[in-house]
Design a protein around this motif. Structure first.
Motif, PDB file in Angstrom:
ATOM      1  N   ASN A   1       0.846  -1.213   0.000  1.00  0.00           N
ATOM      2  CA  ASN A   1       0.000   0.000   0.000  1.00  0.00           C
ATOM      3  C   ASN A   1       0.877   1.257   0.000  1.00  0.00           C
ATOM      4  O   ASN A   1       0.662   2.176   0.792  1.00  0.00           O
ATOM      5  CB  ASN A   1      -0.944   0.011   1.193  1.00  0.00           C
ATOM      6  CG  ASN A   1      -1.971  -1.126   1.116  1.00  0.00           C
ATOM      7  OD1 ASN A   1      -2.169  -1.709   0.040  1.00  0.00           O
ATOM      8  ND2 ASN A   1      -2.615  -1.452   2.230  1.00  0.00           N
ATOM      9  N   ASN A   2       1.879   1.283  -0.849  1.00  0.00           N
ATOM     10  CA  ASN A   2       2.783   2.411  -1.048  1.00  0.00           C
ATOM     11  C   ASN A   2       3.783   2.616   0.088  1.00  0.00           C
ATOM     12  O   ASN A   2       4.488   3.623   0.109  1.00  0.00           O
ATOM     13  CB  ASN A   2       2.025   3.712  -1.290  1.00  0.00           C
ATOM     14  CG  ASN A   2       1.287   3.694  -2.616  1.00  0.00           C
ATOM     15  OD1 ASN A   2       1.792   3.142  -3.599  1.00  0.00           O
ATOM     16  ND2 ASN A   2       0.102   4.287  -2.662  1.00  0.00           N
ATOM     17  N   ALA A   3       3.841   1.664   1.039  1.00  0.00           N
ATOM     18  CA  ALA A   3       4.822   1.762   2.120  1.00  0.00           C
ATOM     19  C   ALA A   3       5.993   0.831   1.809  1.00  0.00           C
ATOM     20  O   ALA A   3       5.811  -0.316   1.414  1.00  0.00           O
ATOM     21  CB  ALA A   3       4.176   1.391   3.452  1.00  0.00           C
ATOM     22  N   SER A   4       7.214   1.334   1.978  1.00  0.00           N
ATOM     23  CA  SER A   4       8.399   0.545   1.644  1.00  0.00           C
ATOM     24  C   SER A   4       8.604  -0.580   2.632  1.00  0.00           C
ATOM     25  O   SER A   4       8.529  -0.383   3.854  1.00  0.00           O
ATOM     26  CB  SER A   4       9.641   1.440   1.650  1.00  0.00           C
ATOM     27  OG  SER A   4       9.544   2.421   0.658  1.00  0.00           O
ATOM     28  N   VAL A   5       8.893  -1.747   2.117  1.00  0.00           N
ATOM     29  CA  VAL A   5       9.297  -2.878   2.946  1.00  0.00           C
ATOM     30  C   VAL A   5      10.696  -2.577   3.459  1.00  0.00           C
ATOM     31  O   VAL A   5      11.596  -2.214   2.692  1.00  0.00           O
ATOM     32  CB  VAL A   5       9.262  -4.192   2.156  1.00  0.00           C
ATOM     33  CG1 VAL A   5       9.818  -5.349   2.985  1.00  0.00           C
ATOM     34  CG2 VAL A   5       7.840  -4.478   1.703  1.00  0.00           C
TER      35      VAL A   5
END
Length: 244
Positions: A1-5
């Motif tokens: 959801n557009n958050a970096s792993v």
């Protein structure tokens, strides 16, 4: 959801793929050489994406694109172990040609580079003297031409040499030479005017050194009669009355 792993990112390595006959290239250094000199021919193996191979192991051969034009010899191909393969091309016959390559027996299809072989330094053994006429009457003329050639027999195509002509012997046919004309195309000419009848040869020097190819023969024959030079003589010059 557009958050970096944020866990450690795995590493990906892309290595060169199989060699490509269309992308692998042949280069020369230099592309123009005098006859007798050498140029280094290099094949850089590349894959379909244009990546350079970095290891060896391929079987590479080099050849000339045509049986006409520049000609010469190739030494053995060296696998440099880094994706490049080199050989030395030594020029012999002057002209232009291309250099092609094969990889594992298949022809490289990228553009073949051009090679130019120019004439080498003049050769005293291969340069030749010719005459427009090998037999002339006294007072007539023959045009003498020296064609400068290199050690491989290529005609020089520029001037700048100091050429002189002479008779091979002080006996036999004799005559005079005009000044030598540098035609600026590898030929040098002069005019020989016959005077004394007989046989002789015509020699040449280049930059003070004698040309050692076979000297052409010149024959001077007697010219038309001369009323001034024709002579009447008696034998004996004194006779008794009634003698002859």
């Amino acid at each position: 959801n557009n958050a970096s792993v944020t866990s450690p990112a795995p590493t990906i390595t892309v290595t060169p793929g199989p060699f490509s006959l269309a992308k692998s290239i042949v280069t020369l250094s230099p592309a123009s050489i005098p006859s007798g000199n050498a140029t280094t021919v290099t094949l850089q193996a590349k894959d379909a994406a244009g990546n350079n191979h970095t290891t060896g192991g391929l079987t590479v051969t080099f050849a000339l694109g045509s049986g006409s034009g520049a000609q010469g010899t190739f030494d053995a191909v060296v696998d440099n172990g880094d994706g490049t393969y080199t050989a030395t091309f030594t020029g012999i016959l002057a002209g232009k040609n291309t250099i092609t390559a094969t990889i594992d027996g298949a022809a490289v299809t990228s553009k073949a580079p051009s090679v130019t072989v120019t004439p080498g330094p003049f050769s005293l053994a291969n340069s030749i003297v010719t005459l427009s006429s090998g037999s002339i009457a006294s007072a007539s003329k023959s045009t003498i031409t020296l064609q400068a050639r290199d050690a491989a027999g290529n005609n020089l195509t520029t001037g700048g040499l100091t050429v002189a002509f002479a008779l091979g012997s002080g006996s036999g046919a004799q005559g005079t030479f005009s000044a030598v004309t540098d035609k600026k195309n590898g030929t040098f000419t002069a005019t020989f005017t016959g005077t004394i009848a007989g046989d002789n040869t015509i020699t040449a020097t280049i930059n003070g050194s004698p040309v050692t190819s076979t000297a052409p023969s010149i024959t001077v024959t007697p010219g038309p009669f001369s009323v001034a030079n024709s002579v009447v003589f008696l034998a004996p010059t004194s006779i008794p009355l009634g003698g002859s």
